[in-house]
Scaffold this motif. Sequence first.
Motif, PDB file in Angstrom:
ATOM      1  N   SER A  91       0.784  -1.238   0.000  1.00 54.52           N
ATOM      2  CA  SER A  91       0.000   0.000   0.000  1.00 54.52           C
ATOM      3  C   SER A  91       0.820   1.295   0.000  1.00 54.52           C
ATOM      4  N   HIS A  92       2.170   1.199   0.029  1.00 53.24           N
ATOM      5  CA  HIS A  92       2.918   2.451   0.197  1.00 53.24           C
ATOM      6  C   HIS A  92       3.632   2.878  -1.096  1.00 53.24           C
ATOM      7  N   ASP A  94       5.988   5.066  -1.801  1.00 53.53           N
ATOM      8  CA  ASP A  94       7.462   5.152  -1.809  1.00 53.53           C
ATOM      9  C   ASP A  94       8.101   3.768  -1.949  1.00 53.53           C
ATOM     10  N   GLU A 149      -6.099   7.102  -5.895  1.00 53.53           N
ATOM     11  CA  GLU A 149      -4.874   7.328  -6.680  1.00 53.53           C
ATOM     12  C   GLU A 149      -4.980   6.771  -8.096  1.00 53.53           C
ATOM     13  N   TYR A 173       2.466   1.678  -7.512  1.00 52.00           N
ATOM     14  CA  TYR A 173       1.380   1.314  -6.586  1.00 52.00           C
ATOM     15  C   TYR A 173       0.010   1.560  -7.219  1.00 52.00           C
ATOM     16  N   CYS A 200     -11.244   5.065  -2.272  1.00 53.19           N
ATOM     17  CA  CYS A 200     -11.259   5.965  -1.110  1.00 53.19           C
ATOM     18  C   CYS A 200     -10.034   6.879  -1.104  1.00 53.19           C
ATOM     19  N   SER A 201     -10.192   8.005  -0.440  1.00 49.16           N
ATOM     20  CA  SER A 201      -9.095   8.964  -0.295  1.00 49.16           C
ATOM     21  C   SER A 201      -8.194   8.554   0.884  1.00 49.16           C
ATOM     22  N   ASN A 202      -7.239   9.421   1.238  1.00 51.26           N
ATOM     23  CA  ASN A 202      -6.257   9.106   2.293  1.00 51.26           C
ATOM     24  C   ASN A 202      -6.922   8.889   3.642  1.00 51.26           C
ATOM     25  N   GLU A 211       5.354   4.461   8.362  1.00 49.45           N
ATOM     26  CA  GLU A 211       5.886   5.013   7.104  1.00 49.45           C
ATOM     27  C   GLU A 211       4.992   6.077   6.468  1.00 49.45           C
ATOM     28  N   PRO A 228      10.306  15.454   7.487  1.00 48.65           N
ATOM     29  CA  PRO A 228      10.668  15.601   6.080  1.00 48.65           C
ATOM     30  C   PRO A 228       9.450  15.837   5.174  1.00 48.65           C
ATOM     31  N   VAL A 229       9.279  17.072   4.732  1.00 48.78           N
ATOM     32  CA  VAL A 229       8.163  17.399   3.826  1.00 48.78           C
ATOM     33  C   VAL A 229       8.689  17.333   2.390  1.00 48.78           C
ATOM     34  N   TYR A 230       8.033  16.525   1.552  1.00 48.36           N
ATOM     35  CA  TYR A 230       8.493  16.358   0.171  1.00 48.36           C
ATOM     36  C   TYR A 230       8.237  17.617  -0.662  1.00 48.36           C
ATOM     37  N   ARG A 237      -4.018  16.457  -0.322  1.00 48.20           N
ATOM     38  CA  ARG A 237      -4.682  15.166  -0.134  1.00 48.20           C
ATOM     39  C   ARG A 237      -6.035  15.414   0.536  1.00 48.20           C
ATOM     40  N   ASN A 272      -0.132  19.435   2.303  1.00 46.21           N
ATOM     41  CA  ASN A 272       0.730  18.685   3.231  1.00 46.21           C
ATOM     42  C   ASN A 272       1.357  19.591   4.290  1.00 46.21           C
ATOM     43  N   HIS A 308       5.370  12.534  -8.036  1.00 50.50           N
ATOM     44  CA  HIS A 308       4.479  12.893  -6.925  1.00 50.50           C
ATOM     45  C   HIS A 308       3.175  13.547  -7.422  1.00 50.50           C
ATOM     46  N   TYR A 312      -5.260  15.272  -4.929  1.00 49.20           N
ATOM     47  CA  TYR A 312      -6.386  14.334  -5.016  1.00 49.20           C
ATOM     48  C   TYR A 312      -7.596  15.001  -4.357  1.00 49.20           C
TER      49      TYR A 312
HETATM   50  O1  DAU Z   1      -5.054   8.462  -1.590  1.00 46.79           O
HETATM   51  C1  DAU Z   1      -5.139   7.190  -1.027  1.00 46.79           C
HETATM   52  C2  DAU Z   1      -3.753   6.666  -0.775  1.00 46.79           C
HETATM   53  O2  DAU Z   1      -3.244   7.385   0.337  1.00 46.79           O
HETATM   54  C3  DAU Z   1      -3.695   5.170  -0.518  1.00 46.79           C
HETATM   55  O3  DAU Z   1      -4.105   4.488  -1.662  1.00 46.79           O
HETATM   56  C4  DAU Z   1      -2.287   4.718  -0.129  1.00 46.79           C
HETATM   57  O4  DAU Z   1      -2.293   3.359   0.225  1.00 46.79           O
HETATM   58  C5  DAU Z   1      -1.822   5.552   1.043  1.00 46.79           C
HETATM   59  O5  DAU Z   1      -0.478   5.230   1.345  1.00 46.79           O
HETATM   60  C6  DAU Z   1      -1.941   7.044   0.739  1.00 46.79           C
HETATM   61  O6  DAU Z   1      -0.994   7.429  -0.288  1.00 46.79           O
HETATM   62  P1  DAU Z   1      -0.172   8.805  -0.211  1.00 46.79           P
HETATM   63  O7  DAU Z   1       1.050   8.656  -1.014  1.00 46.79           O
HETATM   64  O8  DAU Z   1      -1.069   9.959  -0.476  1.00 46.79           O
HETATM   65  O9  DAU Z   1       0.130   8.800   1.382  1.00 46.79           O
HETATM   66  P2  DAU Z   1       1.436   9.140   2.224  1.00 46.79           P
HETATM   67  O10 DAU Z   1       1.053   9.115   3.661  1.00 46.79           O
HETATM   68  O11 DAU Z   1       2.613   8.329   1.805  1.00 46.79           O
HETATM   69  O12 DAU Z   1       1.738  10.645   1.801  1.00 46.79           O
HETATM   70  C7  DAU Z   1       0.765  11.664   1.939  1.00 46.79           C
HETATM   71  C8  DAU Z   1       1.342  12.943   1.341  1.00 46.79           C
HETATM   72  O13 DAU Z   1       2.437  13.378   2.154  1.00 46.79           O
HETATM   73  C9  DAU Z   1       1.922  12.757  -0.048  1.00 46.79           C
HETATM   74  O14 DAU Z   1       1.676  13.933  -0.813  1.00 46.79           O
HETATM   75  C10 DAU Z   1       3.409  12.603   0.180  1.00 46.79           C
HETATM   76  C11 DAU Z   1       3.649  13.455   1.418  1.00 46.79           C
HETATM   77  N1  DAU Z   1       4.736  12.976   2.311  1.00 46.79           N
HETATM   78  C12 DAU Z   1       4.702  11.691   2.730  1.00 46.79           C
HETATM   79  C13 DAU Z   1       5.693  11.208   3.545  1.00 46.79           C
HETATM   80  C14 DAU Z   1       5.666   9.762   4.010  1.00 46.79           C
HETATM   81  C15 DAU Z   1       5.738  13.856   2.724  1.00 46.79           C
HETATM   82  O15 DAU Z   1       5.745  15.047   2.355  1.00 46.79           O
HETATM   83  N2  DAU Z   1       6.712  13.369   3.539  1.00 46.79           N
HETATM   84  C16 DAU Z   1       6.748  12.071   3.955  1.00 46.79           C
HETATM   85  O16 DAU Z   1       7.701  11.681   4.687  1.00 46.79           O
END
Ligand code: DAU
Length: 366
Positions: A91-92, A94, A149, A173, A200-202, A211, A228-230, A237, A272, A308, A312
């Motif tokens: 599901s992740h 990265d 996604e 993914y 579904c959304s986040n 993670e 760490p903000v990407y 989201r 974010n 990236h 959404y």
């Molecule tokens: O939208 C639904 C999806 O949400 C699910 O299908 C996935 O299984 C789930 O992991 C999630 O995906 P995201 O990639 O949106 O979630 P994530 O928590 O990895 O990241 C959320 C946002 O935050 C994304 O724009 C990337 C950013 N991020 C994430 C991490 C882990 C950062 O800026 N820094 C980070 O360290």
Amino acid sequence: MSLKEDRRLLVTGGAGFIGSNFVHYWCDRYPNDRVVVLDALTYAGNRGNLSSLDDRNNFRFVQGDICDRALVFNLLQEENIDTIVHFAAESHVDRSILGPAVFIQTNIVGTFTLLEAFRYHWEKRGRATSDRETCCEATYRFLHISTDEVYGSLTPDAPAFTETTPYAPNSPYSASKAGSDHLVRSYYHTYGVPTIITNCSNNYGSYQFPEKLIPLMSINILLGKPLPVYGDGQNVRDWLYVGDHCAALDVVIHRGKPGETYNIGGNNEVKNIDLVYTLCQLMDELAPQLPVHPCHKLIGFVKDRPGHDRRYAINATKIKTELAWTPSLTIEEGLRLTVEWYLTHRDWWEPLLSEEYQAYYRQVYA
Ligand code: DAU
Ligand code: NAD
């Protein structure tokens, strides 16, 4: 009179984040239903999430892989399953960039294996009864839990995703989830198997692996580590509290129509960087002693995630109007509950920061 028997569910991936929340939700709400969890216990699965259910007669945990054809075929027959709730997946995003192969195997081959097993079982046991108007058996369903996604990335002013938005996945993914969605759809159209897809959304809430954004930031704040903000932090989201997702799946299982897709979302679009600041404020308020205070001092921008998705957003009108579901929590309420959970469950998350996890972390954030 329609005399419905209790349901017999197979929940795949029930030891993961959403799966375990769903299993607790279902066992509390429908104590007479049989719930069988099939989970391979990958790095993301945690048997302890379900241990409080072990004393219940109508709960069973099976450790196994959804790609194991013999196991899945036998389990459906042996337990006379009428409802599959299919969460199991890699599901992740990265991790899919670092190593996509397992995503293809579990998300596509695994879903295909389950579909084949369910088709066989349904043709033998379920087809006749689920076609009758009045029957004494629970209605057969294959509920496939998918993601927003698959629809790709939105520009800032574009309308939110609906059920008819064309698929445009951008990561291994989301491409693997899109592939599994197409298979699920085809089993309804070709064989008549009563499948339903939800996108579904986040999600956020308790039991989410470290993670993902919200637990990662919450735990790093508690440890005084950088946040760490990407990229520029402006990615958006749409956040939904996991308990509200479970309630949506409940109405889809009971009242959703086979062959349909339902989008599920919280109508909570957040950038974010704003989300991370909100988490910092909550932690400053709720945590007794933080290593770094105020904790927004830990925020740093890091190299962006490849491919990236910018934004959404889910249009959940269909499930709201047709099945009368709406989220019950605001994001403020949900985030507070979540931060409180991570604050009080250090014993749950600390063991997950294993050497294996540290190696993964170094690879992504080096
Ligand atoms: O939208 C639904 C999806 O949400 C699910 O299908 C996935 O299984 C789930 O992991 C999630 O995906 P995201 O990639 O949106 O979630 P994530 O928590 O990895 O990241 C959320 C946002 O935050 C994304 O724009 C990337 C950013 N991020 C994430 C991490 C882990 C950062 O800026 N820094 C980070 O360290
Ligand atoms: P998760 O990574 O926390 O849990 C996945 C579970 O599946 C784990 O328990 C793992 O052990 C199990 N699993 C993995 N491979 C398996 C295999 N081959 N056989 C059996 N079990 C296996 O995932 P999650 O965040 O709870 O997501 C659950 C589902 O919901 C996924 O299908 C995901 O695509 C979807 N989804 C997640 C989100 C989100 O925000 N987390 C949003 C929308 C949809």
